[in-house]
Write an enzyme that holds these catalytic residues in place. Structure first.
Site, PDB file in Angstrom:
ATOM      1  N   TYR A  65       0.824  -1.210   0.000  1.00  0.00           N
ATOM      2  CA  TYR A  65       0.000   0.000   0.000  1.00  0.00           C
ATOM      3  C   TYR A  65       0.855   1.256   0.000  1.00  0.00           C
ATOM      4  O   TYR A  65       1.698   1.454   0.883  1.00  0.00           O
ATOM      5  CB  TYR A  65      -0.883  -0.031   1.237  1.00  0.00           C
TER       6      TYR A  65
ATOM      7  N   TYR B 121      -6.161   6.297  -6.748  1.00  0.00           N
ATOM      8  CA  TYR B 121      -6.356   5.907  -5.351  1.00  0.00           C
ATOM      9  C   TYR B 121      -7.671   5.163  -5.196  1.00  0.00           C
ATOM     10  O   TYR B 121      -8.739   5.691  -5.509  1.00  0.00           O
ATOM     11  CB  TYR B 121      -6.331   7.141  -4.437  1.00  0.00           C
TER      12      TYR B 121
END
Length: 427
Positions: free
Chosen positions: A308, A358
C-alpha cells in the site's frame, strides 16, 4: 504519575500464540476484476461508477449478473450502498454488507467473502469500492463535501492539526528515520520506481517518470513528506469477484487462488497508536505470522508484492514488518532495485496509489490478479489469440508484466496501527 504508568502492560503476541486456519487455503479464488477509468472530475455518481465496475468484473469472470448473490463494499465518504448497485444490475442478493473502514478493507472483505460462502450464505460475492476521491470527499478533509467529514474521531484530532492522513502518520515516519537512519532519498525511490511502472500503464493518471531528485525537490507537505511522496486523488470504482475455486475454474480466466488472508490486525492501541512503542513498528509486525502460516509460504517465496502506497513511507514500512527485509533495512530494500520491474521482487507494477489512482487498495489486488494471469494490461501488442504478447522490455511505454509470476502478496494500510494481508497463487 505518568500516563504510561496508568496503562496496563500488554505483552506482545508471539508466534506460539498465533492460531491459524489453513483449512481454507486454496479453496477460494478471485475469478473476475473490473474498474472504471482513473479520473479527476469524472462527473459521475459513485452509484453509477460502482455499477460500471461491478458489471465489468462480472463480465471479466465470464459470469452473468444472476450468477452473483453476495455483495460487499467499503462504505465511506460519498460511496454508495451494495443493494442499490445490485438492484441496478438486476441482482437479487442472499447476503450483503457495507463496511466502514480504511485502506485495510479490501483484504478483510475478501476474508469475509470466503467466510460467508463457506457458511452457505451465498455462492459468489462481488466486492467493490466507489469514490469521488478528488471531486467530492477528499481524504485530507477538503473538497466540496468537506463539512460532512468532520465527525467522530476527527472532532478530537482536528483541533490539534491532525487533519490529513500524512499528519497522522508522520510520527511513525519520523521515528523510523530517527531509529534506523532511513533517509528521504531512500524512500523517494518508491515514487520514482512506481512512476516507471505507471509509465507502462495506459490507464494510470500520472504516467510521467520522475526521479528521486524531483521527489525531494517537490514542496514539503508535512515533514518528512514531500508532495511527490503522497498518493494521487482520483474519482473511480473498482471491483473483484470472489467464489469457490471449483467454480472459478469454470470461469473465463486462470483463477487467482487465495492461499491466505488476514484482516484488520491491530497494534495494542488504535486511537493513539504512537503511545504504544516502538513507534516505528507497524501492525504488520503482529499480522505477519498469521498471514504466512495461513498461506503456507513465506516472504522469500513471493514473486510480486502490492504494498500500500498512500505514501512512499507506507510501502517501506509494510514490506519491512511483513518480513521482506530486516527491521531497519526497509530504506535499502526499496531503493536498491529490488522492487523495480525486472528486479528480484517488483512492487505495485501498475504504479499503485502514487501514480495510477487511489482506490483504498482494491486496484492493487486487481493488478496482482492480472499478474497471476500473466496478462497485465500494458502497451504490449495483442496477438492472434487475443492475448498480449509481452516483451518484458520495461523501458518507458513498454511492458509491465513480470516473468513467471506464481505467488503474489498484498499488504494494506489504514494507518500504522492496523493492516490486512492477502497471498494469492496462479491457479
Amino acid at each position: 504519575m505518568s500516563f504510561t504508568q496508568d496503562v496496563p502492560h500488554m505483552p506482545m503476541q508471539t508466534e506460539a500464540d498465533v492460531t491459524t486456519n489453513p483449512f481454507l487455503r486454496d479453496r477460494y479464488a478471485i475469478a473476475g476484476v473490473g474498474e472504471t477509468e482513473y479520473l479527476r472530475g469524472g462527473g459521475r455518481t459513485t452509484r453509477a461508477m460502482a455499477t460500471i465496475a461491478v458489471r465489468r468484473a462480472i463480465e471479466d469472470a465470464g459470469l452473468e449478473p444472476s450468477d452473483v448473490d453476495g455483495m460487499l463494499s467499503y462504505q465511506g465518504g460519498d460511496s454508495t450502498f451494495a443493494p442499490f448497485v445490485a438492484g441496478d444490475l438486476g441482482i437479487r442478493l442472499n447476503f450483503y454488507m457495507d463496511v466502514f473502514g480504511g485502506g485495510t478493507s479490501t483484504e478483510a472483505l475478501i476474508g469475509i467473502a470466503m467466510g460467508v460462502i463457506e457458511a452457505g450464505m451465498c455462492r459468489t460475492v462481488v466486492i467493490f469500492r466507489s469514490m469521488n476521491g478528488f471531486s467530492q470527499v477528499r481524504i485530507g478533509g477538503t473538497g466540496v463535501r468537506a463539512a460532512e467529514t468532520v465527525s467522530g474521531d476527527m472532532l478530537h484530532s482536528r483541533p490539534y492539526g491532525w487533519i490529513s492522513a500524512g499528519q497522522h502518520f508522520s510520527f511513525t515516519f519520523m521515528r523510523h528515520m530517527h531509529d534506523y537512519g532511513t533517509t528521504p532519498a531512500q524512500v523517494a525511490a518508491v515514487k520514482a520506481i512506481h512512476s516507471e511502472h505507471a509509465s507502462n500503464n495506459p490507464k494510470a493518471l500520472y504516467r510521467k517518470r520522475v526521479t528521486v531528485e524531483e521527489v525531494l525537490a517537490s514542496r514539503m507537505i508535512c515533514e518528512p513528506l514531500h508532495l511527490l511522496d503522497c498518493c494521487v486523488e482520483t474519482d473511480n470504482a473498482t471491483a473483484i469477484v470472489v467464489t469457490s475455486l471449483e467454480r472459478a475454474r469454470d470461469c473465463r480466466h486462470v483463477p487467482a487462488v487465495i492461499r491466505g488472508v488476514v484482516g484488520r490486525v491491530n497494534k495494542p492501541r488504535m486511537d493513539m497508536h504512537y503511545q504504544h512503542g516502538p513507534i516505528s513498528d507497524v501492525a504488520a509486525k503482529y499480522a505477519r505470522e498469521r498471514l504466512w502460516s495461513n498461506a503456507g509460504v513465506g516472504p522469500d517465496d513471493i514473486d510480486v508484492t502490492g504494498s500500500y502506497d498512500a505514501f512512499t513511507f507506507t510501502t517501506m514500512l509494510l514490506l519491512e514488518d511483513y518480513g521482506f527485509c530486516k527491521k531497519g533495512d526497509g530504506g535499502e530494500y526499496v531503493s536498491d532495485g529490488t522492487i523495480r520491474l525486472g528486479g528480484r521482487r517488483p512492487n505495485n507494477t501498475s504504479g499503485g496509489h502514487l501514480c495510477e489512482g487511489y482506490t483504498h487498495g482494491v486496484s492493487m489486488v486487481v493488478e496482482n490478479v492480472r499478474q497471476l494471469r500473466h496478462d497485465a494490461d500494458d502497451s504490449c501488442p495483442i496477438g492472434p489469440d487475443g492475448r498480449r504478447q509481452h516483451t518484458y522490455d520495461y523501458r518507458e511505454g513498454g511492458c509491465r508484466q513480470c516473468r513467471n509470476v506464481e505467488l503474489t502478496a498484498n499488504l494494506s494500510w489504514a494507518g500504522a496501527q492496523t493492516t490486512s494481508g492477502l497471498v494469492m497463487r496462479r491457479g
